[in-house]
Design a protein around this motif. Structure first.
Motif, PDB file in Angstrom:
ATOM      1  N   GLY A 142     -28.220  26.473 -60.872  1.00 16.02           N
ATOM      2  CA  GLY A 142     -29.578  25.957 -60.967  1.00 16.02           C
ATOM      3  C   GLY A 142     -30.025  25.767 -62.405  1.00 16.02           C
ATOM      4  N   ARG A 143     -30.816  24.712 -62.619  1.00 11.58           N
ATOM      5  CA  ARG A 143     -31.244  24.361 -63.968  1.00 11.58           C
ATOM      6  C   ARG A 143     -32.467  25.135 -64.428  1.00 11.58           C
ATOM      7  N   THR A 144     -33.179  25.736 -63.478  1.00  5.06           N
ATOM      8  CA  THR A 144     -34.427  26.404 -63.835  1.00  5.06           C
ATOM      9  C   THR A 144     -34.347  27.902 -63.547  1.00  5.06           C
ATOM     10  N   PHE A 145     -33.189  28.473 -63.839  1.00  2.00           N
ATOM     11  CA  PHE A 145     -32.943  29.890 -63.528  1.00  2.00           C
ATOM     12  C   PHE A 145     -34.021  30.789 -64.104  1.00  2.00           C
ATOM     13  N   SER A 146     -34.520  30.475 -65.278  1.00  2.00           N
ATOM     14  CA  SER A 146     -35.488  31.361 -65.929  1.00  2.00           C
ATOM     15  C   SER A 146     -36.744  31.552 -65.086  1.00  2.00           C
ATOM     16  N   THR A 147     -37.032  30.611 -64.221  1.00  2.00           N
ATOM     17  CA  THR A 147     -38.236  30.717 -63.382  1.00  2.00           C
ATOM     18  C   THR A 147     -37.984  31.446 -62.064  1.00  2.00           C
ATOM     19  N   TYR A 148     -36.733  31.752 -61.756  1.00  2.00           N
ATOM     20  CA  TYR A 148     -36.424  32.418 -60.491  1.00  2.00           C
ATOM     21  C   TYR A 148     -36.822  33.891 -60.551  1.00  2.00           C
ATOM     22  N   ALA A 149     -37.356  34.393 -59.471  1.00  2.00           N
ATOM     23  CA  ALA A 149     -37.410  35.838 -59.282  1.00  2.00           C
ATOM     24  C   ALA A 149     -36.047  36.267 -58.762  1.00  2.00           C
ATOM     25  N   MET A 150     -35.498  37.314 -59.328  1.00  2.00           N
ATOM     26  CA  MET A 150     -34.175  37.800 -58.950  1.00  2.00           C
ATOM     27  C   MET A 150     -34.271  39.257 -58.524  1.00  2.00           C
ATOM     28  N   ALA A 151     -33.441  39.613 -57.570  1.00  2.00           N
ATOM     29  CA  ALA A 151     -33.509  40.985 -57.061  1.00  2.00           C
ATOM     30  C   ALA A 151     -32.135  41.481 -56.656  1.00  2.00           C
ATOM     31  N   TRP A 152     -32.034  42.786 -56.598  1.00  2.00           N
ATOM     32  CA  TRP A 152     -30.868  43.472 -56.043  1.00  2.00           C
ATOM     33  C   TRP A 152     -31.325  44.295 -54.842  1.00  2.00           C
ATOM     34  N   PHE A 153     -30.550  44.159 -53.775  1.00  2.00           N
ATOM     35  CA  PHE A 153     -30.706  44.993 -52.592  1.00  2.00           C
ATOM     36  C   PHE A 153     -29.363  45.669 -52.348  1.00  2.00           C
ATOM     37  N   ARG A 154     -29.378  46.654 -51.479  1.00  2.00           N
ATOM     38  CA  ARG A 154     -28.108  47.266 -51.092  1.00  2.00           C
ATOM     39  C   ARG A 154     -28.142  47.609 -49.624  1.00  2.00           C
ATOM     40  N   GLN A 155     -26.953  47.672 -49.042  1.00  2.00           N
ATOM     41  CA  GLN A 155     -26.839  48.016 -47.625  1.00  2.00           C
ATOM     42  C   GLN A 155     -25.620  48.892 -47.421  1.00  2.00           C
ATOM     43  N   ALA A 156     -25.870  50.075 -46.937  1.00  2.00           N
ATOM     44  CA  ALA A 156     -24.797  51.013 -46.613  1.00  2.00           C
ATOM     45  C   ALA A 156     -24.455  50.875 -45.137  1.00  2.00           C
ATOM     46  N   PRO A 157     -23.247  51.265 -44.729  1.00  2.00           N
ATOM     47  CA  PRO A 157     -22.848  51.152 -43.323  1.00  2.00           C
ATOM     48  C   PRO A 157     -23.823  51.880 -42.400  1.00  2.00           C
TER      49      PRO A 157
END
Length: 132
Positions: free
Chosen positions: A26-41
């Protein structure tokens, strides 16, 4: 369409560190909200950290229990978001998923960054295993 590719997972002993990376298209990455999630079994997907886009000031959000051990950052020149994880515990074992909201226009409530429904794009995940 935004594509996300995570890397950096692996096997680490308790007390160790890992740095996860998520490369985004994407060309407008700076405007993206970014997140990390996790999922355990056998468990539900869990929010880990988020960083707002440039229109929202780049604010960082964390689960309180992980604050101080985990740190999210971004390099807009590389279209990449990172998750630095320190003092890892066996309970941190999970698949870690990167997520993006390409429409972070600066008017969102803070609580929305914690919700998986906000993010329309997801990576495949990277496995993190912490041995005791």
């Amino acid at each position: 369409q935004v594509q996300l590719v995570e890397s950096g997972g692996g096997l680490v002993q308790a007390g160790g560190s890992l740095r996860l990376s998520c490369a985004a298209s994407g060309r407008t990455f700076s405007t993206y909200a970014m997140a990390w999630f996790r999922q355990a079994p056998g468990k539900e997907r869990e929010f880990v950290a988020a960083i707002a886009g440039s229109r929202s000031g780049g604010t960082r959000y964390y689960v309180e229990s992980m604050k101080g051990r985990f740190a999210i950052s971004r390099d807009n020149a590389k279209n990449t978001v990172y998750l630095q994880m320190n003092s890892l515990k066996p309970d941190d074992t999970a698949v870690y998923l990167c997520a993006a909201d390409a429409a972070d226009g600066g008017s969102s409530s803070s609580n929305s960054y914690f919700r998986s429904q906000r993010y329309g794009y997801w990576g495949q995940g990277t496995q993190v295993t912490v041995s005791s």
